[in-house]
Design an enzyme around this catalytic site. Structure first.
Site, PDB file in Angstrom:
ATOM      1  N   GLY A 385     -62.104  -5.517   3.501  1.00 35.45           N
ATOM      2  CA  GLY A 385     -62.496  -7.470   3.706  1.00 35.45           C
ATOM      3  C   GLY A 385     -63.009  -7.533   2.306  1.00 35.45           C
ATOM      4  N   PRO A 386     -62.468  -9.411   2.575  1.00 36.45           N
ATOM      5  CG  PRO A 386     -61.957 -11.410   2.981  1.00 36.45           C
ATOM      6  CD  PRO A 386     -62.595 -10.024   3.685  1.00 36.45           C
ATOM      7  N   GLY A 388     -67.799 -10.968   0.093  1.00 32.64           N
ATOM      8  CA  GLY A 388     -69.192 -12.073   0.811  1.00 32.64           C
ATOM      9  C   GLY A 388     -68.980 -11.502   2.218  1.00 32.64           C
ATOM     10  CE  LYS A 391     -66.301  -5.483   0.895  1.00 36.09           C
ATOM     11  NZ  LYS A 391     -66.259  -7.261   1.254  1.00 36.09           N
ATOM     12  CB  THR A 392     -73.022  -4.106   0.886  1.00 37.13           C
ATOM     13  OG1 THR A 392     -72.112  -4.569  -0.061  1.00 37.13           O
ATOM     14  CG2 THR A 392     -74.578  -3.159   0.159  1.00 37.13           C
ATOM     15  CB  SER A 707     -45.806 -12.055   4.931  1.00 40.50           C
ATOM     16  OG  SER A 707     -46.151 -12.318   4.580  1.00 40.50           O
ATOM     17  CE  LYS A 750     -49.857 -12.907   6.729  1.00 41.13           C
ATOM     18  NZ  LYS A 750     -48.403 -12.573   7.028  1.00 41.13           N
TER      19      LYS A 750
END
Length: 800
Positions: A385-386, A388, A391-392, A707, A750
């Site tokens: 994922g992006p 921030g 994830k951590t 896309s 999206k």
């Protein structure tokens, strides 16, 4: 002349008789006024001195031989000025005042010339008779004033003698030089005594040259006294330092001998063992609580046997001892018990994270499988994922949920394979790899190990860490992971590995194949509101040491910060903005504001400046269509623009920093629309005479990926029909030359990007229907999605 052969064994005295050189004493009226000149580079020579001089044979052999041919065997020694080149000397490089000396026992050895120089009188150069080596100069001998035994002379003389007496105990070399001096002069001769005292010092050569050039005895004595006092202070300091070092050394030696005696006494009484025995027993004691496999147990016995015969001071002993320390410190067979209560797990995940319901559901499913099996093992999770999005922190929450130890390290920029698999023991400073270090740090064989930034791992001449990870992350291989340092198989199959990445493109396919991918797509405004209220704002207050009652942030202000200052997919930038508000509020409180400080929506500009994002609606107009794109930072909307440049000739121009794939999509869209204009009610001859420019904005952001085909085709069709899209609508999908609409990735990102831009109607490929329906209800809420399988289905939606 052969090496080490004297140039002249005996010298001629003034009356022409033969005599030993040490017995000669030239009187002032027979001193030669023409002398060969020899250079000194380190310090000047004083008339009262006698010591050896060393010179380069190649440069000065001819000069010394010519001196040996004279009847007086005298030479002039003069100091070179600073910066003079010893191999290219000229008259200007010499000081004019020096000492006339007699040469004794000149000899050659190993390219050097050595002789004993016995000082006689000061001289001053009057004229240069030869300005190239061998140098010859005409000199004069300034007469020294005749001084009686005045009180001033006697006082200075006594002061110099007393200072020399103080120096004698501090350096034994001074007493040797004093013996040579007393053989030639008496202590009551002020001029030689002063020169001798100056020669004793280690003063700077320029200071000594100044003394040499001082012809008055009393001024010379005054200058020498200053140098002697400095020398005495330095000598005392050196003596003090030496005494302290010797005292410390003797104290350490005394303690060493006492310790050794104590060890021997204790050994005789059976009270204590030596270091080797203590090490061996400590290592054996550690293994009693471990379940070592057979191969590790055998290696341990072999290394202990080696340790028992090695000298404790040898390097090999240290290497073996460190190796045994690592083996016995690892938790062989020691595992913590997993807590597999799903209700408790859900409670922890909900407390730690707002939003991300699909991710939390996926983790609960993962834990449910482990609960059914009785253990969680053999799985590697990859959180993508992006920046921030948490994830951590999700990895840390999983460790808390299971009740396991947590260890995290970053793979970003790692280029050395030894970081993963360790160094071999043959290298100095060898260590195990990161995974063995993590196991030792955790103290259990089944921790949660998080590998951050796995998409940013590098490769270099030191190996390919990504390839080294294949063995670690393969459940079929890692039950016998071989670290180069340990050279023993260690079972990593019980470890839960959680990896994080921003994108999948840079992860090798073989490595990604071993992992279960969980996507974190980012947050919509409502989720960010909840995260800010429950986590970010309280954390910033705690860091600043503020009570919640001191600073109040309204919902309107928070929503404005989210929409106008931090529209990114994650919440890291949002936390920075909240931190800025806290800091500015603290300044007000410290300056006397009693509080509470209330931040409303209209106050946000005062704290954070002008908004970074403008509340703009997507662009509309003829030839303008909104597309949806995926980037490593999350989803984004792109307004694709097409315009007619002129109608003089057919042409097509494409701009917008596009990648190769996207350029191909544009060419396909242009060809498809041009060939189906009649079907789509466009003027059939439009593209035959139109030069069209297609642009994809967003500045310098690189854009690539299959896309945007349907979006570019719709922009071109809008231009050809002379009709703009009838309402705000965004689309994504790849177009083929036959008009089929193929599926694309990143549907969640999206859709979130569309909601962020307040677009409520989307066109998506039919094969992506399942991806859209799997989205949480709160993301799909308010969105109308049209699913198409061919491009002709799009035309009535946009222009009907």
């Amino acid at each position: 002349m052969t090496d080490k052969e004297p140039l002249d064994a005996e010298y001629i005295d003034e009356e022409g008789g033969a005599g030993s050189s040490s017995e000669l004493a030239l009187s002032a009226n027979v001193l030669p006024h023409t002398l060969h000149l020899l250079p000194l580079s380190e310090r000047p020579f004083f008339p009262a001195q006698t010591f050896p001089v060393l010179m380069e044979e190649e440069l000065w052999l001819e000069t010394v031989e010519k001196i040996g041919e004279t009847t007086h065997h005298m030479a002039a020694l003069a100091l070179l000025k600073p910066g003079a080149d010893p191999e290219k000397m000229k008259p200007d490089d010499f000081h004019r005042v020096g000492s006339a000396v007699r040469l004794h026992h000149p000899a050659r050895s190993d390219g050097k010339l050595q002789f004993i120089a016995e000082g006689t009188r000061r001289f001053r150069i009057v004229k240069w008779l030869s300005k190239t080596p061998p140098f010859v100069v005409q000199v004069e001998y300034p007469r020294e004033e005749k001084l009686g035994k005045t009180d001033e002379v006697k006082a200075y003389g006594m002061a110099i003698i007393n200072t020399i007496k103080e120096l004698l105990p501090l350096n034994p070399l001074y007493s040797e030089e004093l013996k040579y001096f007393l053989n030639r002069f008496g202590p009551n001769e002020p001029s030689p005594l002063t020169d001798f005292a100056a020669g004793l010092t280690t003063a700077d050569k320029e200071d000594l040259q100044e003394v040499l050039e001082t012809f008055g005895v009393i001024p010379r004595m005054q200058k020498v006294m200053v140098l002697l006092k400095k020398e005495l202070e330095v000598a005392k300091l050196q003596s003090h330092i030496r005494e302290r070092v010797e005292e410390r050394m003797s104290e350490q030696q005394r303690k060493f001998f006492l310790r050794e005696q104590l060890k021997e006494i204790q050994k005789e009484l059976g009270l204590e063992k030596d270091d080797r025995t203590a090490d061996i027993e400590r290592f054996k004691g550690r293994t009693e609580q471990l379940e070592l496999p057979e191969h590790a147990d055998k290696r341990l016995e072999d290394e202990l046997q080696k340790l028992s015969v090695l000298e404790s001071g040898s390097p090999e002993y240290t290497v073996t001892r460190n190796y045994l320390d690592w083996i016995t410190a690892l938790p062989w067979g020691v595992c913590s018990e997993d807590k597999l209560d799903l209700k408790r797990a859900r409670r922890i995940l909900d407390a730690d994270h707002d939003g991300l319901e699909d991710v939390k559901d996926r983790i609960i499913e993962f834990l449910a499988v482990g609960s059914l099996k009785g253990e969680v093992s053999g799985s590697i999770l990859l959180l993508v994922g992006p920046p921030g999005v948490g994830k951590t922190s999700i990895g840390r929450s999983v460790a808390n949920t299971l009740g396991r130890k947590f260890y995290r390290f970053s793979l970003g920029g790692m280029r050395d394979e030894a970081e993963i698999k360790g160094h071999r023991r043959t290298y100095i400073g060898a260590m195990p790899g990161k995974f063995v270090q993590a196991i030792k740090e955790a103290g259990t064989a089944n921790p949660v190990i998080m590998l951050d930034e796995i998409d940013k791992i590098g490769a270099s001449y030191q190996g390919d860490p990504a390839s080294a990870l294949l063995e670690v992350l393969d459940p079929e291989q890692n039950n016998h992971f071989l670290d180069h340092y340990l050279d023993l198989g260690f079972d990593l199959s019980k470890v839960l590995f959680i990896c994080t990445a921003n994108q999948l493109d840079t992860i090798p396919a073989a490595l990604m194949d071993r992992m279960e991918i969980i996507r974190l797509s980012g947050y919509i405004a409502e989720e960010k509101m909840a995260i800010a209220k429950h986590h970010l704002w309280p954390r910033q207050l705690e860091r600043a040491g503020l009570k919640p009652s001191k600073v109040k942030l309204s919902d309107a202000a928070l929503r404005r910060i989210i929409e106008d200052y931090s529209r990114e997919a994650g919440v890291r930038n949002l936390e920075k903005r909240l931190g800025a508000i806290i800091r500015k509020s603290v300044v007000q409180l410290v300056q006397g504001n009693k509080g509470p400080i209330r931040v409303s929506g209209k106050d946000v500009d005062k704290y954070l400046g002008k908004p970074l994002f403008q509340r703009e609606k997507p662009l509309t107009g003829l030839g303008v269509v909104t597309g949806l794109a995926w980037t490593a930072m999350g989803g984004a909307t792109l307004s694709i623009e097409a315009t007619l440049v002129h109608s003089k000739n057919r042409g097509f121009k494409l701009t917008g920093k596009l990648g190769e794939v996207m350029r191909e999509s544009a060419e396909i869209a242009y060809s498809y629309v041009a060939s189906h204009l009649e079907e789509f009610q466009g003027r059939q001859a439009f593209f035959d005479e139109a030069f069209v420019h297609l642009h994809v904005p967003e500045g310098a952001t690189p854009k690539d990926g299959p896309s945007a085909g349907v979006t570019m085709a719709t922009a071109l069709l809008s231009l050809a029909r002379g009709q703009k899209v009838k309402r705000p609508i965004a689309m994504t999908g790849e177009l083929t030359l036959t008009g089929n609409v193929f599926p694309v990735g990143g549907i969640r990102e999206k859709v979130i990007a569309a909601k962020r831009s307040r677009i409520k109607e989307l066109i998506l490929p039919e094969p992506n229907r399942g991806d859209f329906e799997e989205l949480p209800d709160h993301i799909r809420e308010g969105i109308t999605a049209h699913f198409v399988s061919r491009y002709r289905d799009i035309v009535p939606i946009c222009f009907g």
